[in-house]
Write an enzyme that holds these catalytic residues in place. Structure first.
Site, PDB file in Angstrom:
ATOM      1  N   ASP A 277      36.727  12.053 -37.725  1.00 38.87           N
ATOM      2  CA  ASP A 277      36.995  12.919 -38.872  1.00 38.87           C
ATOM      3  C   ASP A 277      35.839  12.729 -39.864  1.00 38.87           C
ATOM      4  O   ASP A 277      34.980  11.852 -39.712  1.00 38.87           O
ATOM      5  CB  ASP A 277      38.360  12.617 -39.501  1.00 38.87           C
ATOM      6  CG  ASP A 277      38.897  13.851 -40.237  1.00 38.87           C
ATOM      7  OD1 ASP A 277      38.095  14.749 -40.577  1.00 38.87           O
ATOM      8  OD2 ASP A 277      40.117  13.917 -40.508  1.00 38.87           O
TER       9      ASP A 277
HETATM   10  C1  NOJ Z   1      38.775  16.503 -42.762  1.00 36.36           C
HETATM   11  C2  NOJ Z   1      40.124  16.847 -42.212  1.00 36.36           C
HETATM   12  O1  NOJ Z   1      40.934  15.700 -42.144  1.00 36.36           O
HETATM   13  C3  NOJ Z   1      40.072  17.471 -40.827  1.00 36.36           C
HETATM   14  O2  NOJ Z   1      41.347  17.905 -40.490  1.00 36.36           O
HETATM   15  C4  NOJ Z   1      39.089  18.588 -40.797  1.00 36.36           C
HETATM   16  O3  NOJ Z   1      39.076  19.169 -39.517  1.00 36.36           O
HETATM   17  C5  NOJ Z   1      37.729  18.056 -41.154  1.00 36.36           C
HETATM   18  N1  NOJ Z   1      37.768  17.491 -42.505  1.00 36.36           N
HETATM   19  C6  NOJ Z   1      36.644  19.130 -41.104  1.00 36.36           C
HETATM   20  O4  NOJ Z   1      36.768  19.999 -42.155  1.00 36.36           O
END
Ligand code: NOJ
Length: 746
Positions: A277
Site C-alpha cells: 500500500d
Molecule cells: C491507499 C489506500 O489504502 C489503498 O486502498 C489505495 O489503493 C492506495 N492508497 C492507492 O491510492
C-alpha cells in the site's frame, strides 16, 4: 447463491502458462539489476492518494527503465504519453502498467461497495464492475486497486464503505464477483483490467475503528472470519494483491512472510504479484521494525511485497543490498518475474496503447440503466410503519435536508473519475416525477451536513406543514467515510436530528432517507419517522432509483450487509458472534438487573444486546414466509465430508409471497455448529438467493452445502469437520430467521 465445485481461476492458470514463462525468462536474462528493480517501483503521477511524496522526474524514470508502474495517471492521452516513452525510448521497451483506484466504477459511478453488497446480487455486481473495467481500460488503466474485501465490524472505521460488510460468506461471493467483472474471461481482452484484492490482511479489524491502527487476533479468527474473502478473490484469479498498512499480531502486513508467503503463495498457490500500500514500505520504520530505508526495503521484499507503491525505496536500495550480499539476486528475480507475468498476460507488450478517440466517455442509456438497477438493488428499506410507503400518487411532498440536492455526496468515497455532473439527485428526480402537478413539491435545505445553525429549520417546517408527506434526506457527506475518515460518533452529524424532530413535530409522516458510508446509530431518528431508508451513497442514478423505490415502481430488495447498532457503545456488534458462557436472553434487558439470573450475564446495564437492525434485514413491499429447512440427510459421516470439494448436503425450503404485490426476497440460510472442539458463532451465513415472486407465488429453493460451508477451524487453526457435532439450520429473510432444522455429523 449457488456454490458448486470451484472452477480453476483462468487468470491464475494463465500466469503459470509455459509459453508465458519462456517470454518472462528471455526478458529477465537481458535485464540489468537496475532495470529489474525498476519493474518493482511504482510512482504516483497526478492527484496523490496518500501523503505527498511527489517528484518531477517521471519521464526520466520511465525512459531509463526505472519505473515499472504508475498510479493516478488519468486519461488516454496521458497514459499513452508515458507509455510511448516506456515502449519507444527505454532500452528494453517494457510497457508500463497503469493502476488506479477503480473501486465502484471508473466514470459511471455505482453505489459504494457497502451498498452494492446490500444487493446480495453478485451477478449484477460483476456486470457493474465489468463496465468499470471497460471504461478504465479504454483509457489505458489496466489495473484496478480493488476489490477491497476487508471484513469490517466497526462502523467507526471509515473504510467500511469500501468493503462488503461484516460477513465472510457474502464477502467471498462479492470478492469473486468483482474479480470476474474486472478480469473478464481473460486478462488479455482489451476490456479487462487486473484486479488487486486488498488489503491483506485483516485491515478492517483496526483497533477502535481508527484507520491504520493495530490489529491483534487469533489465527482461528483470522482464518475463519477475515481470510475467506481474500482467498475467494485469489481463487477467482485476482492477478495482484495489495498488502495492508496494519500490523497483524505484531508484524506489519507489509513485512509479513506468514501472510504473503506461507498463506498466499504456499497455501493458496497465488501466481500474481503483491504491491505494497501507499508508502507502507517506508512506514516499516514508523512501526519500529526497520531502522532505516534499506532494512525496510529488505524486509518488505523478503516477506513477499513485490512492488513498492510510492515509498521510493526499492529503486535506490535493492541494487545496493544485492551488491553488498545482503539480498540474494534470486529474490529480486522472482519478484520481477511475477510483475512481468502480469504485464505479458494483460497483452501490454502487444497492445501498449489505447485509441484516444474511442476513449471519449459517453453516458449511454445502458450505462445509466445498469447504475440505476445497481442503486435500486442496494437501497434498504429498514422501517415502513403503517405502510406509509409506497407513496400514493398525488401526495404533496416536502423534500428537506442537506443531501436532497448534493450531487458530490451521491458519488461516495473513491469515486474514481466520477463526475458530480453525471449524478441525478433526489431533488432533480422528484422534480421530474412530479412535474405535471404544480405545488406537488416543496424543497428546503433546512441545514447543512455538519452545522449547528438552525436558521433554515423554519422554512423546512413550513414546507412540511404545506405538504402531505416529508422526505428528509439526511446523513453524511462523501468525505465522512473512506480512507482516513474514522469517526468517534456515528449519529446523524451536526443538528440534523434536531431538524428531523422539528419536522416530525408537524405531525406529517416523515420518510427518512439516510445517505452514509457506514451504519449510523439511528435509534433516536427512527422514533420520529414513519419510514426509514438506508441509501448509502448510491451513485449517479441516486435520484431516479430512490423515486422508483419510494413510489413502488420497483420493490425494495436490498438487505443489510452489516449490523446497525442501537448505540456506539455496543460496537463491535456483529451477528456471527460467539455465545459466551453466560449469554443474555434476547428478551427485554432494559430493566436494571435485579437478581442473579439477570445480573450475571453478558450484557450492559443501559442497553440491550440486540442491534437496531440485524445483518440481513431489509423490508420489501410484500411479505414472505418460509417452510422449515429440510436437509437432504439427517446425518452425515464426518469422514466423508472432510476435504470434499463439491456438495455433500442439500437443504430445501419453500418460500412464498404472502402479500398482494410482486416482490423480491433474499432467502438466507444460516447454520451453527454445536459440540465442536472450538466455540462456533451463534449463526453464520452459508447460502443466499434473491428470489422474485408474484403475489401468492411460491418456489422451492435448494442450497448446496459442502465442506467449505460445514467446516470450521480447530484450535490448531486447521479447517476441519468433527464427528459428534450437531448442525442447527435456520432459513428466512434476515439473520434473525426462525425456521429451523438440524442434522448431525457422525
Ligand atoms: C491507499 C489506500 O489504502 C489503498 O486502498 C489505495 O489503493 C492506495 N492508497 C492507492 O491510492
Amino acid at each position: 447463491m449457488r456454490r458448486g465445485v470451484r472452477s480453476p481461476a483462468p487468470s491464475n492458470e494463465q500466469l503459470a502458462g509455459s509459453a508465458l514463462q519462456r517470454r518472462v525468462e528471455a526478458l529477465l536474462e537481458r535485464m540489468t539489476l537496475e532495470e529489474k528493480v525498476g519493474q518493482l517501483a511504482q510512482y504516483s503521477v497526478g492527484t496523490p492518494t496518500g501523503p505527498g511524496t511527489g517528484r518531477s522526474d517521471y519521464e526520466t524514470l520511465v525512459r531509463t527503465g526505472a519505473a515499472g508502474s504508475m498510479l493516478n495517471v488519468v486519461g488516454a492521452q496521458e497514459t499513452n504519453r508515458y507509455q510511448r516513452i516506456a515502449v519507444e525510448q527505454s532500452r528494453l521497451k517494457i510497457p508500463l502498467l497503469f493502476g488506479f483506484d477503480v473501486i465502484h466504477g471508473y466514470r459511471t459511478t455505482m453505489p459504494i461497495p457497502l451498498g452494492m453488497a446490500a444487493s446480495f446480487d453478485p451477478a449484477l455486481v460483476e456486470q457493474a464492475m465489468h463496465l468499470a473495467a471497460t471504461e478504465a481500460a479504454a483509457e489505458g488503466i489496466r489495473w484496478a486497486f480493488s476489490p477491497m474485501v476487508d471484513i469490517a465490524r466497526d462502523p467507526r472505521w471509515g473504510r467500511v464503505a469500501e468493503g462488503s460488510g461484516e460477513d465472510p460468506f457474502l464477502g467471498a461471493a462479492m470478492a469473486r464477483a468483482y474479480v470476474r467483472g474486472y478480469q473478464g474471461p481473460s486478462l488479455s481482452e482489451s476490456t479487462s483490467v487486473a484486479a488487486s484484492v486488498k488489503h491483506f490482511a485483516a485491515y478492517g479489524a483496526a483497533e477502535a475503528g481508527r484507520d491504520y491502527n493495530t490489529v491483534d487476533m487469533s489465527e482461528v479468527s483470522l482464518r475463519q472470519v477475515y481470510l475467506p474473502p481474500y482467498q475467494a478473490a485469489i481463487e477467482a484469479g485476482s492477478a495482484t494483491l495489495m498488502s495492508a498498512f496494519n500490523t497483524l499480531n505484531g508484524v506489519p502486513a507489509t513485512a509479513n512472510a506468514h501472510l504473503l508467503t506461507a498463506i498466499l503463495r504456499e497455501e493458496w498457490g497465488f501466481n500474481g504479484f503483491v504491491v505494497s500500500d501507499w508508502t507502507a514500505v517506508a512506514e516499516l520504520k514508523n512501526h519500529g521494525i526497520a531502522l532505516d530505508g534499506p532494512s525496510a526495503a529488505l524486509k518488505a521484499l523478503s516477506a513477499g511485497v513485490d512492488m513498492d507503491m510510492e515509498s521510493h525505496l526499492y529503486a535506490p536500495e535493492l541494487p545496493r543490498l544485492v551488491r553488498e550480499g545482503k539480498l540474494p539476486m534470486a529474490v529480486v528475480d522472482e519478484a520481477v518475474r511475477r510483475v512481468l507475468r502480469v504485464k505479458f498476460a494483460l497483452g501490454l507488450f502487444e497492445n501498449p496503447y489505447v485509441d484516444e478517440k474511442a476513449a471519449a466517455y459517453v453516458a449511454t442509456p445502458e450505462k445509466r440503466e445498469l447504475a440505476r438497477r445497481m442503486a435500486e438493488e442496494s437501497i434498504v428499506l429498514l422501517e415502513n410503519k403503517g405502510g406509509v410507503l409506497p407513496l400514493a400518487p398525488g401526495r404533496k411532498v416536502a423534500l428537506v435536508g442537506p443531501l436532497a440536492d448534493a450531487p458530490v455526496d451521491m458519488l461516495g468515497t473513491w469515486n474514481g473519475k466520477g463526475d458530480p455532473r453525471d449524478a441525478v439527485t433526489l431533488r432533480a428526480a422528484l422534480e421530474h416525477r412530479l412535474r405535471g402537478t404544480p405545488g406537488a413539491l416543496r424543497h428546503a435545505r433546512g441545514t447543512d451536513v455538519l452545522s449547528a445553525d438552525s436558521s433554515g429549520f423554519a422554512e423546512a417546517v413550513a414546507a412540511a406543514r404545506a405538504s402531505d408527506v416529508v422526505i428528509a434526506a439526511l446523513g453524511e457527506d462523501t468525505n465522512m467515510s473512506g480512507e482516513a475518515a474514522s469517526r468517534t460518533r456515528i449519529d446523524l452529524p451536526g443538528n440534523q436530528l434536531q431538524l428531523l424532530e422539528a419536522l416530525a413535530a408537524t405531525g406529517k409522516p416523515v420518510v427518512l432517507i439516510v445517505f452514509s458510508g457506514r451504519p449510523l446509530a439511528l435509534t433516536d431518528a427512527q422514533r420520529h419517522v414513519a419510514a426509514l431508508v438506508q441509501a448509502w451513497q448510491p451513485g449517479i442514478e441516486a435520484g431516479p432509483a430512490l423515486v422508483n423505490l419510494l413510489w413502488g415502481d420497483v420493490d425494495f430488495s436490498a438487505r443489510l450487509p452489516i449490523t446497525f447498532p442501537r448505540s456506539l457503545g455496543q460496537v463491535p456488534l456483529y451477528y456471527n458472534h460467539l455465545n459466551t458462557g453466560r449469554p443474555a436472553s434476547q428478551t427485554d434487558l432494559t430493566r436494571p438487573a435485579s437478581n442473579g439470573a439477570e445480573k450475571y450475564v453478558s450484557r450492559y446495564l443501559d442497553e440491550r444486546n440486540t442491534p437496531l437492525y440485524p445483518f440481513g434485514h431489509g423490508l420489501s413491499y410484500t411479505t414472505f414466509d418460509f417452510s422449515p429447512p429440510q436437509p437432504s440427510a439427517p446425518s452425515l459421516q464426518a469422514r466423508a465430508v472432510r476435504g470434499q470439494r463439491g456438495e455433500v448436503l442439500r437443504v430445501k425450503t419453500r418460500v412464498r409471497n404472502t402479500g398482494t404485490r410482486p416482490g423480491t426476497v433474499v432467502a438466507q440460510l444460516y447454520l451453527r455448529v454445536l459440540g465442536a472442539s472450538t466455540a462456533q458463532p451463534v449463526r453464520q451465513l452459508v447460502g443466499f438467493q434473491r428470489v422474485t415472486l408474484a403475489a401468492g407465488e411460491s418456489r422451492e429453493l435448494e442450497f448446496p452445502l459442502g465442506f467449505q460451508e460445514l467446516s470450521f477451524f480447530d484450535a490448531r487453526a486447521t479447517r476441519t469437520v468433527e464427528p459428534g457435532t450437531r448442525y442447527d439450520l435456520w432459513v428466512g429473510d434476515s439473520s434473525e430467521a426462525t425456521q429451523h432444522a438440524s442434522f448431525t455429523l457422525e
